[in-house]
Write a protein that holds these residues in place. Structure first.
Motif, PDB file in Angstrom:
ATOM      1  N   TYR A  52       0.821  -1.212   0.000  1.00 50.09           N
ATOM      2  CA  TYR A  52       0.000   0.000   0.000  1.00 50.09           C
ATOM      3  C   TYR A  52       0.859   1.268   0.000  1.00 50.09           C
ATOM      4  O   TYR A  52       0.345   2.375  -0.182  1.00 50.09           O
ATOM      5  N   ARG A  76      -5.150   3.106   4.242  1.00 51.47           N
ATOM      6  CA  ARG A  76      -3.819   3.703   4.222  1.00 51.47           C
ATOM      7  C   ARG A  76      -3.853   5.008   5.010  1.00 51.47           C
ATOM      8  O   ARG A  76      -4.720   5.848   4.824  1.00 51.47           O
ATOM      9  N   CYS A 104      -8.642  -0.079   1.295  1.00 51.46           N
ATOM     10  CA  CYS A 104      -7.399   0.438   0.720  1.00 51.46           C
ATOM     11  C   CYS A 104      -7.147  -0.202  -0.639  1.00 51.46           C
ATOM     12  O   CYS A 104      -7.143  -1.424  -0.761  1.00 51.46           O
ATOM     13  N   GLY A 106      -4.432  -0.944  -3.457  1.00 53.71           N
ATOM     14  CA  GLY A 106      -2.982  -1.084  -3.515  1.00 53.71           C
ATOM     15  C   GLY A 106      -2.572  -2.048  -4.600  1.00 53.71           C
ATOM     16  O   GLY A 106      -3.294  -2.239  -5.585  1.00 53.71           O
ATOM     17  N   THR A 192       5.161   8.704  -2.979  1.00 50.58           N
ATOM     18  CA  THR A 192       3.975   7.865  -2.793  1.00 50.58           C
ATOM     19  C   THR A 192       2.814   8.380  -3.624  1.00 50.58           C
ATOM     20  O   THR A 192       2.154   7.618  -4.345  1.00 50.58           O
ATOM     21  N   LEU A 196       0.978   6.581  -6.788  1.00 49.89           N
ATOM     22  CA  LEU A 196      -0.459   6.285  -6.699  1.00 49.89           C
ATOM     23  C   LEU A 196      -1.189   6.849  -7.919  1.00 49.89           C
ATOM     24  O   LEU A 196      -2.082   6.198  -8.481  1.00 49.89           O
ATOM     25  N   ARG A 197      -0.830   8.046  -8.313  1.00 48.63           N
ATOM     26  CA  ARG A 197      -1.450   8.652  -9.501  1.00 48.63           C
ATOM     27  C   ARG A 197      -1.195   7.812 -10.740  1.00 48.63           C
ATOM     28  O   ARG A 197      -2.090   7.630 -11.579  1.00 48.63           O
ATOM     29  N   ILE A 201      -4.833   5.602  -8.606  1.00 53.43           N
ATOM     30  CA  ILE A 201      -5.385   5.555  -7.241  1.00 53.43           C
ATOM     31  C   ILE A 201      -5.351   6.957  -6.644  1.00 53.43           C
ATOM     32  O   ILE A 201      -4.302   7.600  -6.593  1.00 53.43           O
ATOM     33  N   ASP A 203      -5.809   9.217  -3.316  1.00 55.91           N
ATOM     34  CA  ASP A 203      -5.834   9.201  -1.855  1.00 55.91           C
ATOM     35  C   ASP A 203      -5.972  10.646  -1.392  1.00 55.91           C
ATOM     36  O   ASP A 203      -5.026  11.432  -1.478  1.00 55.91           O
TER      37      ASP A 203
END
Length: 223
Positions: A52, A76, A104, A106, A192, A196-197, A201, A203
């Motif tokens: 994650y 997360r 979450c 991941g 991070t 994620l982008r 994802i 967040d």
């Protein structure tokens, strides 16, 4: 002077006793988990590890397959005071953990049975420097397929490094000061979010901190 010295010795003895309690508890947890892993290895068809944070883009172990995955029951969160990788005990940073509740998104890695034990040993050395996480096996969802069991690292809420829920300004104060053996805490957060982008994802908590880091950087250039 004698009274102060005696008090310091009592505090030192208390700290040593607490450290021994944590070491004993962590050893028992590790042994219990090892028994579970050994038992699970005998019945599992596939071996999955759920990432994650930095594990998503820097696993550090061999894997057969890499898939987007969803874990339910944990989310997360920047909820771990970092004393080694992104901070020190005197100036802790703040890193990610899987905290109770929510879900979450991941990345899950499928590992061969032959490499399973060696992979767990590597992850323990990497993730469990201060034993702030609990190893557990939890179901994850891979697309529209049936749930698969995976190894996950959940935050130990009883550990002294668990920060609990912090406000944005509180998080920023720890992030800005964090520097450890793996680099700075701001770099950790930025990396991070950017990874994620790339995975599609979003967040919201980390995006808010990323934006605040951008504003801090802009202000520092104009001063």
């Amino acid at each position: 002077m004698a009274r102060t010295r005696a008090m310091a010795l009592r505090l030192l003895d208390l700290w040593r006793r607490l450290a021994l309690v944590y070491q004993t508890r962590d050893l028992l947890n590790a042994l219990t988990f090892q028994l579970r892993v050994t038992k699970t290895a005998g019945i599992m068809q596939e071996f999955w590890i759920f990432g994650y944070g930095s594990l998503m883009w820097r696993p550090g172990f061999e894997y057969l397959e890499r898939r987007l995955a969803l874990l339910r029951g944990a989310h997360r969160s920047l909820c771990v005071y970092s004393h080694v990788h992104r901070g020190t005990p005197e100036h802790p940073g703040l890193v990610l953990g899987l905290d109770t509740g929510g879900s979450c998104k991941g990345v899950a890695f499928r590992v061969s049975e032959a490499n399973w034990e060696a992979t767990i040993a590597y992850l323990r050395e990497r993730e469990q420097v201060t034993m702030v996480y609990r190893e557990a096996v939890r179901p994850i969802l891979l697309g529209g397929e049936s749930p698969m069991e995976a190894l996950v690292y959940l935050i130990d809420r009883k550990h002294p490094q668990y920060s609990g829920k912090l406000g944005l300004d509180q998080q920023m104060s720890f992030i800005l000061q964090g520097r450890g053996v793996s680099g700075s805490c701001p770099d950790y957060v930025r990396s991070t979010v950017e990874h994620l982008r790339e995975l599609g994802i979003h967040d919201s908590e980390l995006e808010a901190i990323y934006a605040k880091l951008d504003r801090e950087a802009l202000l520092s250039h104009t001063r």
